[in-house]
Design an enzyme around this catalytic site. Structure first.
Site, short mmCIF file in Angstrom:
data_model
loop_
_atom_site.label_atom_id
_atom_site.label_comp_id
_atom_site.label_asym_id
_atom_site.label_seq_id
_atom_site.Cartn_x
_atom_site.Cartn_y
_atom_site.Cartn_z
N HIS A 70 13.53 -3.98 -28.28
CA HIS A 70 14.34 -3.56 -27.13
C HIS A 70 15.62 -2.85 -27.56
O HIS A 70 16.23 -3.18 -28.58
CB HIS A 70 14.63 -4.72 -26.18
CG HIS A 70 15.40 -5.87 -26.75
ND1 HIS A 70 16.76 -5.97 -26.65
CD2 HIS A 70 14.99 -7.00 -27.39
CE1 HIS A 70 17.17 -7.11 -27.21
NE2 HIS A 70 16.12 -7.75 -27.66
N ASP A 72 18.36 -2.48 -25.49
CA ASP A 72 19.56 -3.03 -24.89
C ASP A 72 20.11 -4.22 -25.66
O ASP A 72 19.40 -4.91 -26.40
CB ASP A 72 19.32 -3.42 -23.44
CG ASP A 72 18.26 -4.51 -23.28
OD1 ASP A 72 17.21 -4.42 -23.94
OD2 ASP A 72 18.49 -5.46 -22.50
N ASP A 94 20.41 -8.87 -32.56
CA ASP A 94 19.58 -8.94 -31.35
C ASP A 94 19.82 -7.72 -30.46
O ASP A 94 20.76 -7.68 -29.67
CB ASP A 94 19.90 -10.21 -30.58
CG ASP A 94 19.00 -10.44 -29.39
OD1 ASP A 94 17.94 -9.79 -29.32
OD2 ASP A 94 19.36 -11.24 -28.51
N GLU A 119 15.58 -5.76 -21.74
CA GLU A 119 14.96 -7.04 -22.14
C GLU A 119 15.90 -8.21 -21.85
O GLU A 119 15.45 -9.31 -21.53
CB GLU A 119 14.59 -7.00 -23.63
CG GLU A 119 13.78 -8.19 -24.11
CD GLU A 119 14.61 -9.40 -24.57
OE1 GLU A 119 14.02 -10.48 -24.76
OE2 GLU A 119 15.85 -9.25 -24.72
N GLU A 120 17.18 -7.97 -21.97
CA GLU A 120 18.15 -9.05 -21.79
C GLU A 120 18.34 -9.43 -20.32
O GLU A 120 18.99 -10.43 -20.02
CB GLU A 120 19.51 -8.65 -22.38
CG GLU A 120 19.50 -8.38 -23.89
CD GLU A 120 19.34 -9.64 -24.72
OE1 GLU A 120 19.25 -10.73 -24.14
OE2 GLU A 120 19.32 -9.52 -25.96
N GLU A 143 12.14 -8.92 -32.73
CA GLU A 143 13.25 -9.84 -32.46
C GLU A 143 13.61 -10.50 -33.79
O GLU A 143 12.76 -10.61 -34.68
CB GLU A 143 12.85 -10.92 -31.44
CG GLU A 143 12.61 -10.44 -30.03
CD GLU A 143 13.88 -10.18 -29.26
OE1 GLU A 143 14.99 -10.44 -29.79
OE2 GLU A 143 13.78 -9.68 -28.12
N HIS A 321 23.87 -12.85 -29.74
CA HIS A 321 24.90 -12.88 -28.68
C HIS A 321 26.23 -13.47 -29.18
O HIS A 321 27.13 -13.70 -28.36
CB HIS A 321 24.43 -13.67 -27.46
CG HIS A 321 23.10 -13.22 -26.91
ND1 HIS A 321 22.53 -13.81 -25.80
CD2 HIS A 321 22.22 -12.26 -27.29
CE1 HIS A 321 21.38 -13.24 -25.53
NE2 HIS A 321 21.17 -12.28 -26.44
#
Length: 349
Positions: A70, A72, A94, A119-120, A143, A321
């Site tokens: 992903h 984003d 991530d 995706e988030e 991931e 994150h």
């Protein structure tokens, strides 16, 4: 369409792409600038590439394997810098690290690539991809797993909004109001899925209230309550079963459920998993088979496509994150080599 690599990238090229992507903010819903970086990379290596209706970057080629991750990231401003062999910045783990590794491996081996959006948040990019194309022969989802880790399983996801309204009345009255009814419903739900210390978290349901609003209605004649709730679903339970049980605990009110993401548990004996084990060992590592307690786009791919798949990518997932998110560049380079090895094995079978 060119499907085989025209020029071989170097470790420096790979790291340059990684730094460019991490330096380009791409929070969910605002991935266009990062998508442009990816498009330019594929065009520079003579690969067909385009941005689809959902905003995904698509580089179709040999469908023996689809490499996808992903674009984003979650919000957050972490100054981008390389120090002591590490790249610091939002998304470095991530999942911009895995995304860049996938892009480089796709160029070097001539296999298909997709960088997906949101995706988030809603996974709209992966959902569109599943509807818009046929299943590839295999999928590697990007991931962070650490360069020695191979993720085979994720729990599913279900969320919804509880709403209830009751007549207003003096607070001295014993009758339950909507706020109390919401609280009692949630207590019953939590009791139904009470944690078991003897079972792995992966095999349990996790319940989580993530928002609450309640009080006197605008008309002054009612009490209103709204609660946002989330569940993580183990492979042994379906979203329908979980939803039915939660609904059975209602006293008053209703729950408006959103579209679920089903759990997934892939076999360690597929040709994709075997290819990763061999490649990791040849790189000097000890393969680790992982089950994640969260959810990823692989859940959607497994539900839509009947083909073997795993999730793989460089980076320490404990830094997802996080305010100190960073990736070790040597690990990134090793992961690229492993992805190249795996893609070559799968295209030769």
């Amino acid at each position: 369409m060119s499907t085989k690599p025209q020029t071989r990238t170097t470790e420096l090229d790979a790291q340059e792409l990684l730094v460019d992507l991490v330096s380009t903010p791409s929070p969910s819903g605002r991935e266009a600038d990062a998508a442009a970086v990816l498009v330019a990379f594929f065009e520079a290596h003579d690969r067909e590439v385009y941005v689809d209706e959902a905003g995904n970057v698509r580089a179709p080629a040999d469908d023996a394997v689809l490499l996808t991750s992903h674009i984003d990231t979650v919000p957050g401003n972490i100054p981008v810098e390389v120090k002591d062999g590490e790249l610091w910045g939002r998304g470095s783990v991530d999942a911009t690290g895995p995304l860049a590794a996938m892009a480089v491996a796709a160029v070097e081996t001539g296999v298909s690539f997709a960088g997906v959006v949101e995706e988030e948040t809603t996974s709209s990019g992966a959902r569109f991809l599943c509807e818009d194309r046929e299943a590839p022969e295999a999928v590697v989802n990007g991931e962070p797993s650490g360069w020695e880790g191979i993720t085979l399983g994720y729990r599913g996801f279900l969320d919804g909004t509880y709403v209830a309204t009751s007549e207003s009345g003096h607070s001295s009255r014993p009758d339950m109001n909507a706020i109390e009814e919401a609280m009692e419903w949630w207590q019953k739900v939590e009791n139904a899925f009470e944690a078991d210390e003897w079972r792995p978290i992966f095999e349990q349901v996790t319940t989580k209230p993530v928002g609450f609003d309640g009080g006197l209605g605008a008309d002054g004649l009612s009490v209103e309550a709204t609660m946002e709730v989330q569940f993580r679903i183990p492979p042994a339970l379906s979203a329908d079963e979980l939803r039915e049980l939660a609904d059975s605990k209602l006293i008053e009110g209703t729950v408006h459920w959103n579209e679920p993401i089903p759990p997934v548990m892939e076999s360690p004996r597929t040709e994709v998993a075997r290819a990763f084990r061999v490649a990791i060992r040849q790189a000097g590592g000890s393969p680790r088979l992982l089950r994640k307690t969260g959810t990823s786009d692989m859940n959607l791919y497994a539900d839509a496509w009947d083909c073997p798949m795993v999730t793989y990518g460089p980076g320490n997932s404990d830094l997802d994150h996080a305010p100190d998110e960073h990736i070790v560049l040597d690990e990134f380079d090793t992961a690229v080599d492993i992805l190249v090895d795996v893609a070559q094995r799968l295209t030769e079978e």
